[in-house]
Each structure stands twice: as C-alpha cells, then as structure tokens.
Design an enzyme around this catalytic site. Structure first.
Site, mmCIF file in Angstrom:
data_model
loop_
_atom_site.group_PDB
_atom_site.id
_atom_site.type_symbol
_atom_site.label_atom_id
_atom_site.label_comp_id
_atom_site.label_asym_id
_atom_site.label_seq_id
_atom_site.Cartn_x
_atom_site.Cartn_y
_atom_site.Cartn_z
ATOM 1 N N HIS A 1 0.818 -1.218 0.000
ATOM 2 C CA HIS A 1 0.000 0.000 0.000
ATOM 3 C C HIS A 1 0.845 1.259 0.000
ATOM 4 O O HIS A 1 1.856 1.319 0.695
ATOM 5 C CB HIS A 1 -0.908 0.021 1.241
ATOM 6 C CG HIS A 1 -1.816 -1.163 1.312
ATOM 7 N ND1 HIS A 1 -1.382 -2.400 1.711
ATOM 8 C CD2 HIS A 1 -3.124 -1.292 1.009
ATOM 9 C CE1 HIS A 1 -2.399 -3.254 1.642
ATOM 10 N NE2 HIS A 1 -3.461 -2.617 1.217
ATOM 11 N N LYS B 1 -1.459 -7.757 -4.936
ATOM 12 C CA LYS B 1 -2.375 -6.623 -4.776
ATOM 13 C C LYS B 1 -1.599 -5.361 -4.409
ATOM 14 O O LYS B 1 -0.809 -5.370 -3.462
ATOM 15 C CB LYS B 1 -3.391 -6.904 -3.668
ATOM 16 C CG LYS B 1 -4.246 -5.685 -3.321
ATOM 17 C CD LYS B 1 -5.063 -5.859 -2.057
ATOM 18 C CE LYS B 1 -5.557 -4.497 -1.582
ATOM 19 N NZ LYS B 1 -6.181 -4.533 -0.275
ATOM 20 N N LYS C 1 -14.446 22.966 -21.297
ATOM 21 C CA LYS C 1 -15.056 22.882 -22.633
ATOM 22 C C LYS C 1 -14.190 23.460 -23.755
ATOM 23 O O LYS C 1 -14.409 23.154 -24.911
ATOM 24 C CB LYS C 1 -16.428 23.562 -22.634
ATOM 25 C CG LYS C 1 -17.474 22.761 -21.852
ATOM 26 C CD LYS C 1 -18.862 23.328 -22.046
ATOM 27 C CE LYS C 1 -19.827 22.638 -21.090
ATOM 28 N NZ LYS C 1 -21.206 23.073 -21.272
ATOM 29 N N ASP D 1 -24.503 20.710 -26.577
ATOM 30 C CA ASP D 1 -25.314 21.719 -25.874
ATOM 31 C C ASP D 1 -26.013 22.605 -26.903
ATOM 32 O O ASP D 1 -27.212 22.847 -26.815
ATOM 33 C CB ASP D 1 -24.426 22.658 -25.023
ATOM 34 C CG ASP D 1 -23.844 21.957 -23.805
ATOM 35 O OD1 ASP D 1 -24.471 21.004 -23.316
ATOM 36 O OD2 ASP D 1 -22.756 22.368 -23.353
ATOM 37 N N ALA E 1 -22.320 31.118 -22.331
ATOM 38 C CA ALA E 1 -23.484 30.370 -22.810
ATOM 39 C C ALA E 1 -24.274 31.216 -23.803
ATOM 40 O O ALA E 1 -24.733 30.720 -24.848
ATOM 41 C CB ALA E 1 -24.370 29.977 -21.633
#
Ligand code: ATR
Length: 500
Positions: free
Chosen positions: A127, A152, A295, A332, A362
């Site tokens: 770990h 693991k 975006k 959109d 927008a």
C-alpha cells in the site's frame, strides 16, 4: 461452514474470475456480525479486517460469514490498525488458512515469515497512502515476483491520469492481480479495473464503512455502474469536468446503455489537467462528455471537429470513430437549437426574432447558433457595456433589461442564460413583470429548479417552454447517439432525472 473457493480456480482462473468484495470493518464484534449478515448476499467475497474489529473471534466471524472470505490483519505500517507482533499476526492468518478460507492477505514485507506452505491463495499486498510512487512499474514487478498466488497493490492517486498506469499494469500482469487507486481520483480504477483484468474490487457496505479512501458503495457499484456486466469488451465513456461528483450524466448514460444492451460503462472523471488526461487515457476510452471548466481545453486535441465548435470556442463531446480518430462536437448548442426548432410548428427559425438574457459564454454560443439559423437576435444584459460589446461583435442588437421586460411579447424566442432563478434563489425572475403569449418559445438554461419563475410565468401565459432539464436530456441524448449510433431512450433519461 465456510465454502472455500476451489483451489484450482484460485491458481488458474483468477484472471477471469472478477469479484466484488465487501470489507467488514467493525469496530466491534456485534457490528461486524451485523454487517456480515447484511453484506453476505450482495458480494462474492467478504474481507474480514481483523485489525479493525476489536476483540475479534475469528471462528464466530467465519461461522456467520458462510461465504468466501479474505482474512486480513493489517499492521499500522501498511495502513491498518494492528500493533501486535508480525509473528503473531502470521499465526492468526495461518489459522484462517487452515480453516479453509478462500484467501488470506499477507503484506509484502511479512510474506517471508508467513509460516504456511501453501501460498496459492495468499494475496501479497502493498500500500502507498501518501502518493503515487514514481517507480510503480519496478515496485509492481517485484511484488509480482513474490511467490504468492495473487498480487495486490493499492496506491493513492494524486491525479486521475495516473489510473492509466494501473490499467496498463493489470492488463499486462501474468498473475492474478488487484490494482487499486485510492482517493476520489482513483474511483475509476475500482470500477473499470475489471475490464483490464483486475481480479476483484472492494465495495463498502455503506458510506462511512469504507476500509480505504475512495471506495465505492456496493449499491453504486451494482446499480449505477452495473459492475457484473463489465468485461474486456466493455467500451469506456465518461464526463471530464471539475467538480463532477454530483453530475447526473453517469446515471442517465449507464441506464441508457443497459436499456439498449450496449456494452458500455460511463464514469465521472474529475480532471485537473484535461490535456494530460486525454493523452494518457484516449486509448482506453471510446467517448467523453466535457463539462465546466474544460469545454475549451480539448478542441485542438480532436482530430476533427464540427465547424461550430471553432466558432463558439466550446466542445462538450468527443467521439472515437472507427478509424480511432477523435471527433469533437457541441451537443449543448445542437440540443438548444434542435429543441427550439421543435417548439415551432414549422420547425424553421429563419427570420424569427430572439431576445437573449445574458452576455456570457453560454449566451455567446446560443447567439452564434441562432444567427446561423437566420434568427435576428437582441441581447439584454445587466452590465450594459458588456452586452453592447457582445452585441456589436456578434451582429446582434442590444437593449436594457428594463426594456426587455416591457417588450418581451415582441420576440418569437426568449432565452435566459443568466443564473437568475437558480437554486437557492428560486423566487427570482430575470424578466420579472414581463408578459408572454401563445406562440412564443421561452427557454431557460437553468435546470435546478426545472420550473423556474420564468418558466412558470411563460407556461401560465400559454407560451411553449424549453427547460434546462429538456436541454440536459437532449444534449445527453445527442452524445449517446453519437457514441452508440442508436436512438437514445429520452423518456428513461427524464425518468432518471426525476428520481434524483
Ligand atoms: P455562462 O458561461 O454560464 O454564460 P458567465 O460567462 O459568467 O456564465 O455569464 C453570466 C451572465 O449572466 C452574464 O451576462 C451576467 O451578467 P453581467 O455581464 O452583468 O455579469 C449574467 N448574470 C449573472 N448574474 C446575474 C444577475 N443576478 N442579474 C442579472 N444578470 C446576471
């Protein structure tokens, strides 16, 4: 009586034996016994975390588990709570093995002193809680060289792109392997790891019952991500954004995939650096949604984009084409224009008039899209200079918000792109006192609440409304259809949104 997983399966078939394991974390025997009863029918395996269960009685736990179990007795240095001597811990694990449990977990640095002879059902674990190790390949390779049946490794993920390394390592591993990314950014390794061959994943019985940071709940794993259906052929999708934990896109897309029998998995992707993320993950994924604030960032990373993407400077969808090239579009805007068109009986926007409230990002995208359809656009904005500047730049007119209230019935389309009326300010209306009438279309980009004051007053006047929820469903549907080439189940999307 404990049903032990067949040893043959353990040694030979675990690469294809993908399981869900629920950790039992105490803090005491009564709580552990209660959790075992709740968990045992929901998972393939239970992990008895003896170090977290005060005064544990192994036999009692095994009697109630009636299930394949991993017995783990984690020392503090590997992130557990046990402080007893390693030799004593190993004796307890040997006892568990002799009782016929499916697996025991022995930390990498204790394996040499484990007194048992059979290591085929031993998980050698390591770990890293403090950060992603730079030399993970070397560390993983030496862990795999240990003589245990299974390896693991759990590592803290600092950046979601690091999961790509885990996917590659588990994919290439020659022995049954479990590779887990811890923390919120590691979530995708816990779910998509199955596609790449991770032998099992850990899921908590409930929130606050995690045995490691970032563990997904069994409910989400089974119902939101449909874990049982994931296999090597599953196509991966996800929403790149920051934050994304409250995004409803995973809920609608995963349900949609199930509905049309599409072998796909859609994940929330909390991305800090979208360019690094895209370059490290593009081979593993088949499609992306892109949301705030990213975006703009990936436009140059697409091999080809829909022309409007350059014009508006925003791309919210990436689709991997059959030739492995990436195509970008803006669903959109497509959704907004498509929904407004549909709201008119002639389906045509040419020569119509629109009033756009707001002059931010927008608004700009909508104005460019509307002008492209032949619409005559007027902007109304709180800050006059900004509104006038945007109007001049894009070829629109400008009026004040007061004028907009007075003249609202003159426009065919009214669009709100401001946050006025959004939760928690649900009593606010960006056009307080305005009048609407039948034949007008009133569009509000706000989806929380769906029925804003603006939408309510428009509806009462007989205008046709397009809500933020309509937009959310439609933009998602367009993405879904681009990825799957199948019709999107829009009604199902609405049903899911209503259930949240
Ligand atoms: P987005 O990218 O969502 O468009 P934005 O670029 O921040 O967000 O733009 C928000 C728009 O909403 C702006 O036009 C803003 O008006 P200002 O230019 O005057 O800032 C408008 N807006 C935000 N809050 C408003 C409020 N309380 N009243 C009126 N307009 C508001």
């Amino acid at each position: 009586m404990i049903v032990s997983i067949d040893k043959m399966a353990v040694s030979n078939d675990l690469k294809v034996f993908k399981m869900i394991c629920i950790p039992i974390v105490g803090p005491d025997m009564s709580s552990a016994l209660h959790d075992i009863k709740v968990a045992k029918d929901q998972a393939d395996l239970l992990e008895l975390r003896l170090d977290l269960i005060k005064d544990f009685d192994l036999q009692k736990l095994l009697d109630v588990a009636e299930k394949n179990v991993i017995v783990t007795f984690r020392p503090k240095r590997e992130g557990g709570q046990s402080e007893i001597a390693d030799e004593k811990r190993m004796d307890v694990l040997l006892e568990a093995q002799q009782k016929g449990v499916a697996f025991i977990d022995v930390e990498w640095d204790s394996l040499a002193i484990f007194p048992g002879k059979d290591l085929s059902n031993v998980i050698a674990s390591r770990h890293f809680f403090d950060g992603f190790p730079e030399d993970i390949e070397t560390l993983w390779s030496s862990l795999c060289d240990l003589p245990s049946g299974i390896a693991k490794m759990a590592v803290k993920i600092d950046d979601i792109s690091q999961n790509a390394k885990l996917f590659s390592l588990v994919q290439k591993s020659s022995k049954p392997s479990i590779l887990i990314g811890m923390g919120e950014e590691g979530l995708i390794s816990r779910i998509a790891g199955k596609k790449f061959g991770s032998m099992l994943t850990f899921a908590s019985i409930d929130t606050h019952k995690e045995s490691a940071p970032g563990q997904v709940t069994i409910d989400a794993l089974l119902h939101l991500y449909d874990y049982h259906s994931i296999n090597a052929e599953t196509k991966l999708y996800g929403v790149i954004g920051n934050p994304v934990e409250h995004s409803l896109s995973p809920a609608i897309h995963n349900a949609g995939f199930l509905e049309i029998d599409w072998n796909g998995l859609y994940l929330p992707l909390k991305v800090k650096d979208p360019r690094v993320f895209f370059e490290s993950m593009k081979d593993f994924f088949d499609g992306f949604s892109i949301t705030i604030p990213h975006k703009e960032s990936l436009i140059e990373h697409a091999n080809e984009v829909d022309g409007i993407v350059y014009e508006i400077g925003a791309m919210n969808t990436l689709v991997k084409l059959e030739n492995q090239q990436w195509f970008g579009l803006n669903s959109d805007l497509e959704a907004a224009i498509g929904s407004i068109k549909k709201a008119f009986s002639d389906g045509d926007l040419d020569n119509k008039t629109a009033l756009v409230l707001g002059a931010g990002g927008a608004a700009r995208a909508l104005i460019i899209g509307l002008i492209g359809q032949g619409v005559e656009v007027t902007i109304a904005n709180r800050t006059i200079e900004k509104g006038e500047m945007v109007a001049e730049e894009l070829g629109a007119k400008f009026i004040s918000l007061d004028e907009a209230v007075l003249n609202s019935s003159e426009y065919d389309i009214i669009l709100n792109t401001t946050s006025v009326g959004m939760y928690p300010n649900v009593e606010e209306n960006p056009l307080e006192g305005a009048r609407f009438q039948a034949g007008q279309v009133v569009f509000d980009a706000i989806y929380n609440p769906e029925n804003t004051k603006l939408i309510q007053s428009a509806r009462e006047s007989g205008a046709t409304v397009v809500t933020g929820k309509d937009m959310f469903v439609e933009q998602g549907a367009i993405q879904f259809e681009n990825w799957t080439q199948c019709d999107a189940p829009r009604e199902l999307f609405y049903k899911i949104l209503r259930s949240y």
